[in-house]
Design a protein around this motif. Structure first.
Motif, PDB file in Angstrom:
ATOM      1  N   ARG A  42       1.075 -13.802  -3.139  1.00 57.26           N
ATOM      2  CA  ARG A  42       2.386 -12.734  -3.317  1.00 57.26           C
ATOM      3  C   ARG A  42       2.059 -11.461  -2.672  1.00 57.26           C
ATOM      4  O   ARG A  42       3.079 -11.233  -1.999  1.00 57.26           O
ATOM      5  N   GLU A  43       1.158 -10.939  -2.747  1.00 58.88           N
ATOM      6  CA  GLU A  43       0.679  -9.701  -2.153  1.00 58.88           C
ATOM      7  C   GLU A  43       0.809  -9.831  -0.704  1.00 58.88           C
ATOM      8  O   GLU A  43       1.120  -8.938  -0.067  1.00 58.88           O
ATOM      9  N   PHE A  44       0.334 -10.946  -0.130  1.00 62.22           N
ATOM     10  CA  PHE A  44       0.260 -11.240   1.222  1.00 62.22           C
ATOM     11  C   PHE A  44       1.853 -11.223   2.173  1.00 62.22           C
ATOM     12  O   PHE A  44       1.687 -10.734   3.113  1.00 62.22           O
ATOM     13  N   VAL A  45       2.607 -11.283   1.102  1.00 60.97           N
ATOM     14  CA  VAL A  45       4.078 -11.366   1.640  1.00 60.97           C
ATOM     15  C   VAL A  45       4.494 -10.202   2.143  1.00 60.97           C
ATOM     16  O   VAL A  45       5.031  -9.747   3.302  1.00 60.97           O
ATOM     17  N   LEU A  46       3.946  -8.827   1.498  1.00 62.66           N
ATOM     18  CA  LEU A  46       4.142  -7.570   1.878  1.00 62.66           C
ATOM     19  C   LEU A  46       3.613  -7.158   3.119  1.00 62.66           C
ATOM     20  O   LEU A  46       2.148  -7.246   3.306  1.00 62.66           O
TER      21      LEU A  46
END
Length: 224
Positions: A42-46
Protein backbone atom coordinates in the motif's frame (compact mmCIF):
# COMPACT_ATOMS: atom_id res chain seq x y z
CA UNK A 1 19.10 28.79 -18.56
CA UNK A 2 15.87 30.74 -18.07
CA UNK A 3 13.07 28.42 -17.13
CA UNK A 4 10.37 27.93 -19.74
CA UNK A 5 8.07 25.22 -18.38
CA UNK A 6 6.58 24.01 -15.11
CA UNK A 7 5.97 20.28 -14.80
CA UNK A 8 3.52 19.34 -12.07
CA UNK A 9 3.27 16.02 -10.35
CA UNK A 10 -0.40 15.35 -9.62
CA UNK A 11 -1.07 12.94 -6.75
CA UNK A 12 0.21 14.36 -3.47
CA UNK A 13 1.28 17.61 -5.10
CA UNK A 14 -1.95 19.08 -6.49
CA UNK A 15 -4.53 16.72 -4.97
CA UNK A 16 -4.52 14.50 -1.90
CA UNK A 17 -5.53 11.43 -3.90
CA UNK A 18 -2.95 8.84 -2.94
CA UNK A 19 -4.85 7.46 0.11
CA UNK A 20 -7.90 7.04 -2.14
CA UNK A 21 -5.80 5.27 -4.76
CA UNK A 22 -4.28 2.87 -2.23
CA UNK A 23 -7.69 2.18 -0.68
CA UNK A 24 -9.29 1.58 -4.08
CA UNK A 25 -6.55 -0.85 -5.13
CA UNK A 26 -6.78 -2.74 -1.84
CA UNK A 27 -10.57 -2.95 -2.10
CA UNK A 28 -10.55 -4.25 -5.66
CA UNK A 29 -7.86 -6.86 -5.01
CA UNK A 30 -9.49 -8.04 -1.81
CA UNK A 31 -13.10 -8.07 -2.97
CA UNK A 32 -12.71 -9.29 -6.53
CA UNK A 33 -9.44 -11.19 -6.46
CA UNK A 34 -8.91 -12.55 -2.98
CA UNK A 35 -5.55 -10.80 -2.62
CA UNK A 36 -4.73 -8.92 0.57
CA UNK A 37 -2.26 -6.08 0.13
CA UNK A 38 0.50 -5.76 2.70
CA UNK A 39 1.20 -2.39 4.35
CA UNK A 40 4.41 -2.18 2.32
CA UNK A 41 2.51 -2.70 -0.93
CA UNK A 42 0.00 0.00 0.00
CA UNK A 43 2.84 2.38 0.82
CA UNK A 44 4.51 1.59 -2.50
CA UNK A 45 1.49 3.05 -4.31
CA UNK A 46 2.59 6.50 -3.15
CA UNK A 47 4.96 8.02 -5.68
CA UNK A 48 5.07 5.10 -8.14
CA UNK A 49 3.38 4.52 -11.48
CA UNK A 50 0.97 1.79 -12.48
CA UNK A 51 3.81 0.07 -14.33
CA UNK A 52 5.86 -0.43 -11.17
CA UNK A 53 2.82 -1.10 -8.95
CA UNK A 54 1.53 -3.83 -11.25
CA UNK A 55 4.96 -5.43 -11.62
CA UNK A 56 5.38 -5.55 -7.85
CA UNK A 57 1.93 -7.06 -7.31
CA UNK A 58 2.44 -9.62 -10.08
CA UNK A 59 5.76 -10.69 -8.60
CA UNK A 60 4.32 -11.01 -5.10
CA UNK A 61 1.24 -12.91 -6.25
CA UNK A 62 2.57 -15.27 -8.89
CA UNK A 63 -0.37 -17.03 -10.50
CA UNK A 64 -2.87 -15.11 -8.37
CA UNK A 65 -3.15 -11.91 -10.36
CA UNK A 66 -5.25 -12.81 -13.38
CA UNK A 67 -6.03 -9.36 -14.74
CA UNK A 68 -3.86 -7.38 -17.10
CA UNK A 69 -2.49 -4.06 -15.95
CA UNK A 70 -5.09 -2.26 -18.06
CA UNK A 71 -7.96 -4.27 -16.56
CA UNK A 72 -6.74 -3.72 -13.01
CA UNK A 73 -6.28 0.02 -13.58
CA UNK A 74 -9.79 0.34 -15.02
CA UNK A 75 -11.35 -1.48 -12.05
CA UNK A 76 -9.38 0.63 -9.58
CA UNK A 77 -10.34 3.84 -11.39
CA UNK A 78 -14.02 2.92 -11.04
CA UNK A 79 -13.58 2.12 -7.35
CA UNK A 80 -11.64 5.34 -6.80
CA UNK A 81 -14.45 7.31 -8.45
CA UNK A 82 -16.87 5.75 -5.96
CA UNK A 83 -14.61 6.71 -3.04
CA UNK A 84 -14.22 10.26 -4.37
CA UNK A 85 -17.99 10.59 -4.76
CA UNK A 86 -18.46 9.46 -1.17
CA UNK A 87 -15.58 11.24 0.56
CA UNK A 88 -14.52 13.97 -1.85
CA UNK A 89 -11.03 14.66 -3.13
CA UNK A 90 -9.08 17.18 -1.03
CA UNK A 91 -6.94 19.69 -2.88
CA UNK A 92 -3.46 20.48 -1.67
CA UNK A 93 -3.01 23.98 -0.23
CA UNK A 94 -2.61 26.58 -2.97
CA UNK A 95 -3.03 24.08 -5.82
CA UNK A 96 -5.52 26.01 -7.95
CA UNK A 97 -3.70 29.29 -7.40
CA UNK A 98 -0.32 27.74 -8.23
CA UNK A 99 -1.59 26.48 -11.58
CA UNK A 100 -2.74 29.99 -12.50
CA UNK A 101 0.26 31.79 -11.04
CA UNK A 102 3.09 29.56 -12.23
CA UNK A 103 1.62 28.88 -15.65
CA UNK A 104 1.41 32.53 -16.55
CA UNK A 105 3.51 32.99 -19.68
CA UNK A 106 5.09 29.56 -19.29
CA UNK A 107 4.25 26.14 -20.66
CA UNK A 108 3.06 23.51 -18.22
CA UNK A 109 2.26 19.82 -18.12
CA UNK A 110 1.23 17.06 -15.74
CA UNK A 111 3.58 14.11 -15.20
CA UNK A 112 1.90 11.40 -13.16
CA UNK A 113 2.14 7.72 -12.34
CA UNK A 114 -1.64 7.48 -12.49
CA UNK A 115 -3.56 6.40 -15.57
CA UNK A 116 -5.09 8.94 -17.91
CA UNK A 117 -8.55 8.15 -16.51
CA UNK A 118 -7.36 8.73 -12.95
CA UNK A 119 -5.64 11.97 -13.98
CA UNK A 120 -8.86 13.11 -15.62
CA UNK A 121 -10.75 12.39 -12.40
CA UNK A 122 -8.36 14.49 -10.35
CA UNK A 123 -8.06 17.37 -12.81
CA UNK A 124 -11.83 17.56 -13.15
CA UNK A 125 -12.18 17.86 -9.37
CA UNK A 126 -9.45 20.48 -9.39
CA UNK A 127 -11.20 22.42 -12.14
CA UNK A 128 -8.01 22.22 -14.17
CA UNK A 129 -8.85 19.81 -16.97
CA UNK A 130 -8.45 22.51 -19.61
CA UNK A 131 -5.29 23.94 -18.04
CA UNK A 132 -3.12 21.01 -19.08
CA UNK A 133 -3.21 20.12 -22.78
CA UNK A 134 -0.29 17.79 -22.09
CA UNK A 135 -0.76 15.07 -19.47
CA UNK A 136 1.90 12.36 -19.28
CA UNK A 137 0.41 9.30 -17.54
CA UNK A 138 1.39 5.68 -16.96
CA UNK A 139 0.24 4.56 -20.42
CA UNK A 140 2.77 6.89 -22.05
CA UNK A 141 6.03 5.35 -20.82
CA UNK A 142 7.53 2.00 -19.86
CA UNK A 143 9.43 3.03 -16.74
CA UNK A 144 7.84 5.24 -14.08
CA UNK A 145 9.39 7.35 -11.36
CA UNK A 146 12.19 7.26 -10.21
CA UNK A 147 13.10 6.74 -13.88
CA UNK A 148 13.14 10.05 -15.80
CA UNK A 149 11.06 8.78 -18.75
CA UNK A 150 7.86 10.68 -17.97
CA UNK A 151 9.58 14.00 -17.39
CA UNK A 152 11.77 13.67 -20.47
CA UNK A 153 8.69 12.86 -22.57
CA UNK A 154 6.93 15.97 -21.25
CA UNK A 155 9.93 18.11 -22.19
CA UNK A 156 9.97 16.65 -25.69
CA UNK A 157 6.27 17.25 -26.21
CA UNK A 158 6.63 20.82 -24.97
CA UNK A 159 9.76 21.27 -27.12
CA UNK A 160 11.57 22.65 -24.08
CA UNK A 161 15.10 21.62 -22.99
CA UNK A 162 15.09 19.65 -19.72
CA UNK A 163 17.35 22.25 -18.10
CA UNK A 164 14.64 24.86 -18.73
CA UNK A 165 12.01 22.82 -16.86
CA UNK A 166 11.03 23.21 -13.22
CA UNK A 167 9.47 20.20 -11.52
CA UNK A 168 7.08 20.29 -8.55
CA UNK A 169 7.00 17.01 -6.62
CA UNK A 170 6.17 15.51 -3.24
CA UNK A 171 7.65 12.00 -3.31
CA UNK A 172 11.21 10.70 -3.22
CA UNK A 173 10.73 8.71 -6.46
CA UNK A 174 9.35 11.81 -8.18
CA UNK A 175 12.22 13.97 -7.00
CA UNK A 176 14.70 11.37 -8.23
CA UNK A 177 12.94 11.25 -11.61
CA UNK A 178 13.11 15.01 -12.07
CA UNK A 179 16.77 15.11 -11.14
CA UNK A 180 17.58 12.18 -13.43
CA UNK A 181 15.90 14.09 -16.26
CA UNK A 182 18.31 16.99 -15.72
CA UNK A 183 15.59 19.29 -14.38
CA UNK A 184 15.38 21.54 -11.33
CA UNK A 185 13.11 20.10 -8.66
CA UNK A 186 11.12 21.82 -5.93
CA UNK A 187 9.75 19.48 -3.27
CA UNK A 188 6.47 20.39 -1.59
CA UNK A 189 6.29 18.93 1.89
CA UNK A 190 2.53 19.40 2.42
CA UNK A 191 1.76 16.12 0.66
CA UNK A 192 4.64 14.15 2.14
CA UNK A 193 2.50 12.38 4.71
CA UNK A 194 4.82 9.38 5.05
CA UNK A 195 7.88 11.51 5.64
CA UNK A 196 9.78 10.43 2.53
CA UNK A 197 13.26 11.86 2.14
CA UNK A 198 12.99 15.04 0.05
CA UNK A 199 16.57 16.18 0.53
CA UNK A 200 17.53 15.45 -3.09
CA UNK A 201 15.35 18.33 -4.27
CA UNK A 202 16.98 21.63 -5.16
CA UNK A 203 14.58 23.39 -2.79
CA UNK A 204 11.99 22.25 -0.26
CA UNK A 205 8.94 24.38 0.49
CA UNK A 206 6.02 23.88 2.85
CA UNK A 207 3.14 24.35 0.39
CA UNK A 208 2.52 25.40 -3.19
CA UNK A 209 1.77 28.88 -1.85
CA UNK A 210 5.53 29.21 -1.29
CA UNK A 211 6.39 28.53 -4.94
CA UNK A 212 6.70 31.78 -6.85
CA UNK A 213 7.85 32.63 -10.34
CA UNK A 214 10.81 34.43 -8.80
CA UNK A 215 11.82 31.32 -6.86
CA UNK A 216 11.65 29.15 -9.98
CA UNK A 217 13.61 31.70 -11.99
CA UNK A 218 16.34 31.97 -9.36
CA UNK A 219 16.89 28.23 -9.04
CA UNK A 220 19.62 27.12 -11.40
CA UNK A 221 20.03 23.54 -12.66
CA UNK A 222 22.24 21.66 -10.24
CA UNK A 223 20.91 23.63 -7.28
CA UNK A 224 23.29 26.60 -7.63
Amino acid sequence: MTFQAVLFDLDGTLVDSEPHSAAALAAVLGRDHGITMTPAQREFVLGHSWNEIYARLATANVGGLRWSQEDLAARVTAERARIIAEKGLPLMPGAREAIDRLGAGRQKAIVTGSSHDEARQALTTLGALMDFPIVIASEDYSHGKPAPDGYLLAARRLAVPPAACRVLEDSAPGIAAGRAAGMTVVAVSAGNFLGQDQSAAHRIVATLNDVTLQLLAELAPGGQ
